[in-house]
Design a protein around this motif. Structure first.
Motif, short mmCIF file in Angstrom:
data_model
loop_
_atom_site.label_atom_id
_atom_site.label_comp_id
_atom_site.label_asym_id
_atom_site.label_seq_id
_atom_site.Cartn_x
_atom_site.Cartn_y
_atom_site.Cartn_z
N ASP A 1 15.08 6.79 -19.37
CA ASP A 1 16.24 6.96 -20.23
C ASP A 1 17.13 8.04 -19.61
N PRO A 2 18.43 7.80 -19.45
CA PRO A 2 19.31 8.82 -18.83
C PRO A 2 19.56 10.04 -19.70
N LYS A 3 19.13 10.01 -20.97
CA LYS A 3 19.39 11.14 -21.87
C LYS A 3 18.13 11.82 -22.37
N LYS A 4 17.02 11.09 -22.46
CA LYS A 4 15.81 11.64 -23.07
C LYS A 4 14.61 11.40 -22.16
N PRO A 5 13.53 12.18 -22.36
CA PRO A 5 12.32 11.96 -21.55
C PRO A 5 11.49 10.78 -22.08
N ARG A 6 11.98 9.60 -21.89
CA ARG A 6 11.24 8.39 -22.23
C ARG A 6 11.58 7.32 -21.20
N LEU A 7 10.66 6.41 -20.99
CA LEU A 7 10.88 5.38 -19.98
C LEU A 7 10.56 4.01 -20.54
N ALA A 8 11.13 3.00 -19.90
CA ALA A 8 10.87 1.61 -20.23
C ALA A 8 10.39 0.91 -18.97
N LEU A 9 9.50 -0.06 -19.15
CA LEU A 9 9.00 -0.83 -18.01
C LEU A 9 8.75 -2.26 -18.41
N ARG B 1 0.85 -1.19 0.00
CA ARG B 1 0.00 0.00 0.00
C ARG B 1 0.88 1.24 0.00
N GLY B 2 0.44 2.27 -0.68
CA GLY B 2 1.20 3.52 -0.69
C GLY B 2 2.12 3.62 -1.88
N ILE B 3 2.82 4.75 -1.98
CA ILE B 3 3.66 5.07 -3.13
C ILE B 3 5.01 4.37 -2.97
N GLY B 4 5.24 3.36 -3.79
CA GLY B 4 6.49 2.61 -3.72
C GLY B 4 7.53 3.05 -4.73
N THR B 5 7.12 3.83 -5.75
CA THR B 5 8.04 4.26 -6.80
C THR B 5 7.79 5.72 -7.15
N VAL B 6 8.85 6.53 -7.11
CA VAL B 6 8.83 7.92 -7.59
C VAL B 6 10.12 8.15 -8.35
N LEU B 7 10.04 8.49 -9.64
CA LEU B 7 11.23 8.68 -10.46
C LEU B 7 11.06 9.90 -11.36
N PHE B 8 12.11 10.75 -11.42
CA PHE B 8 12.12 11.90 -12.31
C PHE B 8 12.84 11.55 -13.61
N SER B 9 12.39 12.15 -14.71
CA SER B 9 13.12 12.02 -15.97
C SER B 9 14.41 12.83 -15.88
N SER B 10 15.35 12.54 -16.77
CA SER B 10 16.67 13.17 -16.70
C SER B 10 16.61 14.68 -16.90
N ASP B 11 15.62 15.18 -17.67
CA ASP B 11 15.49 16.62 -17.88
C ASP B 11 14.57 17.29 -16.87
N CYS B 12 14.08 16.52 -15.89
CA CYS B 12 13.21 17.03 -14.83
C CYS B 12 11.88 17.55 -15.37
N TYR C 1 9.37 15.38 -16.47
CA TYR C 1 8.32 14.42 -16.12
C TYR C 1 8.69 13.65 -14.85
N MET C 2 7.66 13.12 -14.23
CA MET C 2 7.84 12.27 -13.06
C MET C 2 6.85 11.11 -13.16
N CYS C 3 7.31 9.90 -12.86
CA CYS C 3 6.41 8.75 -12.87
C CYS C 3 6.27 8.21 -11.44
N THR C 4 5.08 7.71 -11.14
CA THR C 4 4.81 7.18 -9.81
C THR C 4 4.03 5.87 -9.94
N ARG C 5 4.16 5.03 -8.92
CA ARG C 5 3.36 3.81 -8.85
C ARG C 5 2.84 3.64 -7.44
N ASN C 6 1.54 3.48 -7.33
CA ASN C 6 0.89 3.20 -6.05
C ASN C 6 0.85 1.68 -5.88
N ASP C 7 1.40 1.18 -4.79
CA ASP C 7 1.57 -0.27 -4.64
C ASP C 7 0.27 -1.04 -4.56
N ASN C 8 -0.83 -0.40 -4.17
CA ASN C 8 -2.09 -1.12 -4.21
C ASN C 8 -2.84 -0.88 -5.52
#
Length: 452
Positions: A379-387, A328-339, A341-348
């Protein structure tokens, strides 16, 4: 996208060197170093027992292997393969090991956090640091590598010590206003230290390097508090994920809340795009010559993203309150390299990834997967993510859209974790005991449409 063939590995122990030239992987007691471009083996080192941890030095010239069961660390050199180094903690045992930023000292932590030992590879001298605290994140180095901060526990009280990494002398020592400190972390700017409490109490403290408390922040009381914490790459924001299923964004000027981000069960806003993975359980076999197509690909369920019309209901998994560490609760918070965007995941809400635009202070996309999300990396260089979700598929998102790609390999390969190359041109895909490389075509990726 292009994919390499599969290679063996053990216990997810695979890491790129900091200069991006090499990939180190472990197969039981062997350390394999490959060239990233050709994937050819450059060095093969054999340890005395099963390897449980590896780490590259900052200059990418050395790599250490932690053999915790034996209380031993073995260090190898890429430039001089015949050079050997073996560190033994003896009866004190070994529970953690790491490089110092100068790549010439190694820090080992004894069992039960009894002490930290600093080993010099140049002079062979040994220094000891007492009272390290066993917590979520007790050690951190400044970005420039000049200082190390250490969380300590002595006389039933928490302290912070700052050491100079060139001489390992104590520079500053002060106590913290915490009952049970859970971690300490430098801001990327190197000017502020963030200290946070254990989940039993919601409290974040910001300290200057001379020990002054710049600010205290507490969102609520008498409930489980902080679950994760992340600095933005520019140090302008501090994102705090908590058990109340919200992310709070603090600014670096007043250390007040800029925004409180919730994760609603029903999405009704039309200002974001909701992508939902749709699986086809009975795919029709492709026409044409089937000889070059892996057998597993023919019978595996096919997936694609479809844009959903609001309102959309988010799937929720009710946590089992009878078990420790409830999901339960926010288990993931990550910023993109250019700041941006931010992605989050709620564990429930384990199937859902939320992507937030920092500039607009609003959600821009939500990804709903068929299986729980296992790993997310920007991505450490661009605003894109992989999952990945533990299936044979790789998922990606960028402001241009999202895509789902089936990994074309022989046999069964379930993707458990992802690691980006430092140049952002390729991905390392890790299964349970196999791995492969994914090489990206940026021209194709940038041209993806939002409805892909």
């Amino acid at each position: 996208m292009n994919f390499s063939e599969l290679f063996r590995h053990s216990n997810q122990l695979c890491k790129f060197s900091f200069d991006g030239r090499y990939l180190a992987s472990v197969v039981e007691f062997r350390l394999v170093v490959r060239d990233v471009d050709t994937f050819q083996i450059q060095n093969l080192f054999t340890c005395i027992d099963t390897i449980q941890y590896i780490e590259w030095s900052a200059d990418s010239q050395f790599i250490l292997c932690g053999l915790f069961k034996r209380g031993v660390v073995q260090v190898w050199s890429l430039e001089q393969p015949d050079w050997k180094c073996k560190i033994e903690e003896g009866s004190a045992g070994l529970c953690e090991v790491r490089w110092s930023p100068d790549s010439r000292h190694i820090l080992t932590t004894a069992d039960f956090n009894l002490r930290i030992t600093v080993w010099s590879l140049i002079t062979k001298s040994v220094s000891y640091i007492r009272y390290p605290k066993q917590c979520q994140k007790g050690i951190d180095f400044s970005v420039d590598g000049r200082y190390m901060v250490l969380a300590e526990r002595r006389d039933c009280q928490d302290f912070i010590s700052i050491f100079a990494c060139d001489s390992w002398e104590l520079v500053k020592h002060f106590d913290t206003d915490t009952e049970d400190l859970a971690g300490v972390e430098w801001a990327p700017s190197g000017k502020v230290l963030c200290v946070w409490e254990s989940p039993l109490q919601y409290k974040v403290l910001l300290y200057s390097l001379d020990g002054r408390c710049l600010s205290k922040y507490s969102a609520y009381e008498y409930a489980l508090g902080i679950k994760c914490l992340q600095w933005s790459p520019t140090s302008q924001f501090l994102a705090i994920g908590s058990y109340d299923e919200c992310v709070r964004l603090l600014n670096h000027v007043t250390w007040k809340t800029v925004a409180t981000i919730d994760h609603p069960e029903n999405i009704e806003s039309k200002n974001l795009v909701v992508y939902k993975e749709i699986e086809t359980r009975t795919p029709a076999p492709p026409s044409g010559d089937l000889t070059d197509i892996p057998t597993a690909t023919l019978f595996a369920p096919q997936s694609k993203y479809e844009v959903q019309q609001v309102p959309v209901k988010i799937p929720i998994v009710k946590p089992d309150t009878n078990k420790p560490n409830p999901k339960r609760g926010i288990g993931t918070v990550l910023f993109s390299s250019d700041c941006r965007y931010m992605c989050t995941r709620n564990d429930n809400m384990p199937h859902t990834l939320w992507i937030w635009d920092i500039k607009k202070l609003a959600y821009v996309a939500v990804l709903i997967q068929s299986s729980p999300i296992r790993c997310v990396e920007w991505d450490p260089k661009k605003p894109r993510l992989a999952l990945c979700t533990g299936t044979n598929k790789l998922y990606m998102w960028s402001p241009a859209g999202s895509l789902c790609v089936e990994i074309p390999v022989e046999g069964t390969f379930h993707l458990h974790s992802i690691k980006w190359h430092s140049h952002g041109s390729s991905l390392l895909l890790l299964g349970k005991d196999q791995m492969c490389m994914c090489y990206l075509n940026d021209d194709v990726n940038e041209a993806e449409s939002p409805g892909k």
